[in-house]
Design an enzyme around this catalytic site. Structure first.
Site, PDB file in Angstrom:
ATOM      1  N   ASP A 147     -12.926 -19.305  21.784  1.00 52.17           N
ATOM      2  CA  ASP A 147     -13.716 -19.780  22.922  1.00 52.17           C
ATOM      3  C   ASP A 147     -15.196 -19.577  22.636  1.00 52.17           C
ATOM      4  O   ASP A 147     -15.598 -18.480  22.232  1.00 52.17           O
ATOM      5  CB  ASP A 147     -13.388 -18.955  24.185  1.00 52.17           C
ATOM      6  CG  ASP A 147     -12.129 -19.445  24.880  1.00 52.17           C
ATOM      7  OD1 ASP A 147     -11.505 -20.399  24.389  1.00 52.17           O
ATOM      8  OD2 ASP A 147     -11.757 -18.850  25.915  1.00 52.17           O
TER       9      ASP A 147
ATOM     10  N   LYS B  19     -11.704 -27.826  27.720  1.00 52.12           N
ATOM     11  CA  LYS B  19     -10.716 -27.701  28.788  1.00 52.12           C
ATOM     12  C   LYS B  19     -10.964 -28.684  29.928  1.00 52.12           C
ATOM     13  O   LYS B  19     -12.103 -28.968  30.260  1.00 52.12           O
ATOM     14  CB  LYS B  19     -10.764 -26.279  29.375  1.00 52.12           C
ATOM     15  CG  LYS B  19     -10.239 -25.191  28.455  1.00 52.12           C
ATOM     16  CD  LYS B  19     -10.322 -23.840  29.144  1.00 52.12           C
ATOM     17  CE  LYS B  19     -10.084 -22.682  28.202  1.00 52.12           C
ATOM     18  NZ  LYS B  19      -8.693 -22.574  27.748  1.00 52.12           N
TER      19      LYS B  19
ATOM     20  N   GLY C 214      -8.755 -13.835  30.071  1.00 50.48           N
ATOM     21  CA  GLY C 214      -9.884 -13.055  30.548  1.00 50.48           C
ATOM     22  C   GLY C 214      -9.567 -11.610  30.868  1.00 50.48           C
ATOM     23  O   GLY C 214     -10.414 -10.888  31.391  1.00 50.48           O
TER      24      GLY C 214
ATOM     25  N   ARG D 173       8.112 -14.140  24.076  1.00 51.32           N
ATOM     26  CA  ARG D 173       9.490 -13.623  23.966  1.00 51.32           C
ATOM     27  C   ARG D 173      10.450 -14.474  24.788  1.00 51.32           C
ATOM     28  O   ARG D 173      11.551 -14.783  24.349  1.00 51.32           O
ATOM     29  CB  ARG D 173       9.547 -12.176  24.454  1.00 51.32           C
ATOM     30  CG  ARG D 173       9.112 -11.177  23.408  1.00 51.32           C
ATOM     31  CD  ARG D 173       9.621  -9.792  23.777  1.00 51.32           C
ATOM     32  NE  ARG D 173       9.246  -8.788  22.801  1.00 51.32           N
ATOM     33  CZ  ARG D 173       9.979  -8.507  21.721  1.00 51.32           C
ATOM     34  NH1 ARG D 173      11.095  -9.158  21.476  1.00 51.32           N
ATOM     35  NH2 ARG D 173       9.568  -7.569  20.889  1.00 51.32           N
TER      36      ARG D 173
ATOM     37  N   GLY E 246     -10.037 -15.844  23.434  1.00 49.98           N
ATOM     38  CA  GLY E 246     -11.022 -16.249  24.420  1.00 49.98           C
ATOM     39  C   GLY E 246     -12.083 -15.185  24.564  1.00 49.98           C
ATOM     40  O   GLY E 246     -12.936 -14.992  23.696  1.00 49.98           O
ATOM     41  N   SER E 247     -11.981 -14.444  25.641  1.00 57.38           N
ATOM     42  CA  SER E 247     -12.995 -13.447  25.970  1.00 57.38           C
ATOM     43  C   SER E 247     -13.042 -12.320  24.946  1.00 57.38           C
ATOM     44  O   SER E 247     -14.045 -11.632  24.827  1.00 57.38           O
ATOM     45  CB  SER E 247     -12.688 -12.873  27.345  1.00 57.38           C
ATOM     46  OG  SER E 247     -12.229 -13.898  28.201  1.00 57.38           O
TER      47      SER E 247
END
Lengths: 291, 196
Positions: free
Chosen positions: A23, A80, A152, A164, A234-235
Site C-alpha cells: 500500500d 481500490k 489496518g 485456514r 498495507g499499514s
C-alpha cells in the site's frame, strides 16, 4: 469480457506470485516500495490504519494521485474501489490501472451487489473470508483472490483464520463424492461448475494472496506456509519505524518463507513495528463487509 | 537431466510443471545454497526489478552470472529476457550478458496484454501470450532473431542463451521447452565428451 481477456488477467496475477504488494499513498512511497522489491503497489489516499482512525466514508482515490504513482514506478499499479461501485471501477479502467481491488477497506457503496466484473477488461482482485465468498467473487469475474484479514490492525489473526478456513473447505470439497457436489454448491451458494473445479483440482482457479494484518517478516512467512501465493502489506510498512528496511525484509521473507535461519537474520533490528490493535478492540469489522 | 529454476518471485511453478510434463527433473533456486550442478537454468516471468534486487541481496548474482558466462544453457521468459539483456530501456541491467536491448513494458500496462500466434524459427507457429511484456528493440551481432510480432523482435538466441518476451509456460504447447531441453542435452553431451 471475452474469455481471452479473463485468462490474461489471471495470468498477470500469476506473475505477481511469490511477491509482496504494498500500500502506498504518494509517489515517494511508491518509489520506496519499488526499490524495496514490491512486485506491485496499491495506490490509495489513506492507508487502512488511518482510514480506521479517521472514520467517515472512505472512497476511491483521486485519479490524479494514482497517475502520479503510475508515473513514478515501472511495476504494476493497483487501486481500490468501494464494493459495488462500478462507476469508480469504470474510472480506474479509463486511467489504465493494472488491477482493481474491490475492497472492504473502503466504505461499501452497495450492500447487496458486488460489481459485475465480467463487464470490465481490467482485472479485479477481491477479498474472501471463506471458500463460498471466494467462489462468488470468481463467478462475478474476479481474476485474483485475497484473504480479507482485518486491515489496518497489524493483527494477523483474521488473515490466518480466513486462509485456514478456505484451505480446509477446499480439502473438504476435494474429498466429496461426485453426487455430493450438487448439495455442496447449494449450501455454499456458488455455481456448480466452480465446485467441480475445486473438487478436481483441490485449489482455487485463480491466484490467492494473503492480506490484512501482515506487519513482520514472520507474519509474511506464516501466511506463505499456510498456502498464500503472495502477500499484500498495507499499514504494516509505512506505519513502522523504518519502512524501506521492513519492506525489503518482508520481500525476502516471502521468497524464503520456509527457511527459518534466513527469517531469523532478516527479522533482526527492524525497528518498531506498527503498534496494532487487537481484534477485540476494533469497532468496525471491515471483513464483515460484502459477503 | 536437471534444470534449475530461479524461484525468487513470479511464475516459476508453471515452468516446473511444464518440465515435469516433459519428464525432466528440476529444482528451485531461492538462496545461494540452492545453486548446484545443473544442465540448464530457467529465468521465469515476474517482476525483473524484484528478481534483480533479490539476486544481489541473496548472493545469487555472482554464481549464476559465472555459470551463464561459462556456457550454461539459460532460458529467459519475459522478466528473464530483461535479466539477460545487455541494455534495458526503462529498467536496470542485471546479468547483461546477451547482446540485445530490451524495452520493458513495451506494450504498456495490463490492458495492453494480449495473445497471438507467431512463427518462431526452428519451432514453427506457436501460441504467444504477452503479459505487460517487453520486446527486443535491437539485437546485436551474435544474437540471432527467432521471432517477430508486428515487426518487433520477441524471441532471440545467442549461443547458450534463449530468450522470449512471451510466456510459453502459461500455454499447453510444449515445443519451446523441448527446444530448450535439446539445448541443455547438447551442452551436457559436449561437457561429458570433453571430460573423456
Amino acid at each position: 469480457m471475452e474469455q481471452t481477456r479473463y485468462e490474461l488477467n489471471k495470468n498477470l496475477a500469476q506473475m505477481l506470485k511469490g511477491g509482496v504488494i504494498m500500500d502506498v499513498t504518494t509517489p515517494e512511497q511508491a518509489k520506496i516500495a519499488e526499490e524495496a522489491g514490491a512486485c506491485a503497489v496499491m495506490a490509495l489516499e489513506r492507508i487502512p490504519a488511518d482510514i480506521r482512525a479517521a472514520g467517515g466514508v472512505s472512497r476511491m482515490s483521486d485519479p490524479k494521485m494514482i497517475r502520479g504513482i503510475q508515473e513514478a514506478v515501472s511495476i504494476p499499479v493497483m487501486a481500490k474501489v468501494r464494493i459495488g461501485h462500478f462507476a469508480e471501477a469504470q474510472i480506474l479502467q479509463a486511467i489504465d490501472i493494472d488491477y482493481i481491488d474491490e475492497s472492504e477497506v473502503l466504505s461499501p457503496a452497495d450492500d447487496v451487489y458486488h460489481i459485475d466484473k465480467t463487464k470490465f477488461d481490467v482485472p479485479f482482485v477481491c477479498g474472501a473470508k471463506d471458500l463460498g465468498e471466494a467462489l462468488r467473487r470468481i463467478a462475478e469475474g474476479a481474476s485474483m483472490i485475497r484473504t480479507k484479514g482485518e486491515p489496518g490492525t497489524g493483527d494477523i489473526v483474521q488473515a490466518v483464520r480466513h486462509m485456514r478456513k478456505m484451505n480446509s473447505e477446499i480439502r473438504c470439497l476435494a474429498g466429496l463424492a461426485e453426487d455430493e457436489l450438487f448439495e455442496a454448491a447449494k449450501q455454499m451458494q456458488v455455481p456448480l461448475e466452480l465446485v467441480r473445479y475445486i473438487h478436481e483440482n483441490a485449489k482455487l482457479p485463480v491466484v490467492n494472496f494473503a492480506a490484512g494484518g501482515v506487519a513482520t517478516p514472520a507474519d509474511a512467512a506464516l501466511m506463505m506456509q499456510l498456502g498464500a501465493e503472495g502477500v499484500f502489506v498495507g499499514s504494516g510498512i509505512f506505519k513502522s519505524g523504518d519502512p524501506a528496511r521492513r519492506a525489503a525484509e518482508i520481500v525476502k521473507a516471502v521468497t524464503n518463507f520456509s527457511d527459518a535461519k534466513i527469517l531469523a537474520a532478516l527479522s533482526e533490528d527492524l525497528g518498531e513495528a506498527m503498534v496494532g490493535i487487537n481484534e477485540q478492540e476494533i469497532e468496525i469489522l471491515m471483513a464483515e463487509r460484502g459477503k | 537431466m536437471k534444470i534449475g529454476i530461479l524461484a525468487l518471485q513470479g511464475a516459476f511453478i508453471e515452468h516446473k510443471t511444464m518440465l515435469e510434463r516433459l519428464g525432466c527433473g528440476s529444482f528451485e533456486i531461492r538462496k545461494k545454497e540452492d545453486v548446484k550442478a545443473m544442465d540448464g537454468l530457467i529465468l521465469p516471468g515476474g517482476e525483473s526489478t524484484v528478481m534483480t534486487k533479490l539476486l544481489h541481496e541473496l548472493a545469487l548474482y555472482e554464481p549464476l552470472s559465472c555459470m551463464i558466462r561459462n556456457g550454461l544453457p539459460v532460458f529467459g521468459t519475459c522478466a528473464g529476457l530483461i535479466l539477460l539483456a545487455k541494455d534495458v530501456i526503462g529498467g536496470k541491467t542485471c546479468f547483461g550478458c546477451m547482446n540485445i536491448t530490451a524495452r520493458r513494458n513495451a506494450y504498456g500496462r495490463q490492458l495492453g496484454s494480449f495473445r497471438t500466434k507467431g512463427y518462431m524459427a526452428g519451432i514453427g507457429t506457436i501460441p504467444m501470450v504477452f503479459i505487460r511484456g517487453p520486446y527486443i528493440e535491437h539485437a546485436g551481432d551474435r544474437a540471432e532473431v527467432l521471432a517477430r510480432v508486428e515487426g518487433h523482435i520477441v524471441a532471440a538466441r545467442q549461443d547458450n542463451m534463449l530468450v522470449v518476451s512471451f510466456h510459453p509456460e502459461l500455454m499447453p504447447d510444449e515445443r519451446l521447452h523441448s527446444f530448450f531441453l535439446d539445448m541443455a542435452a547438447k551442452h551436457r553431451a559436449e561437457k561429458t565428451a570433453r571430460a573423456i
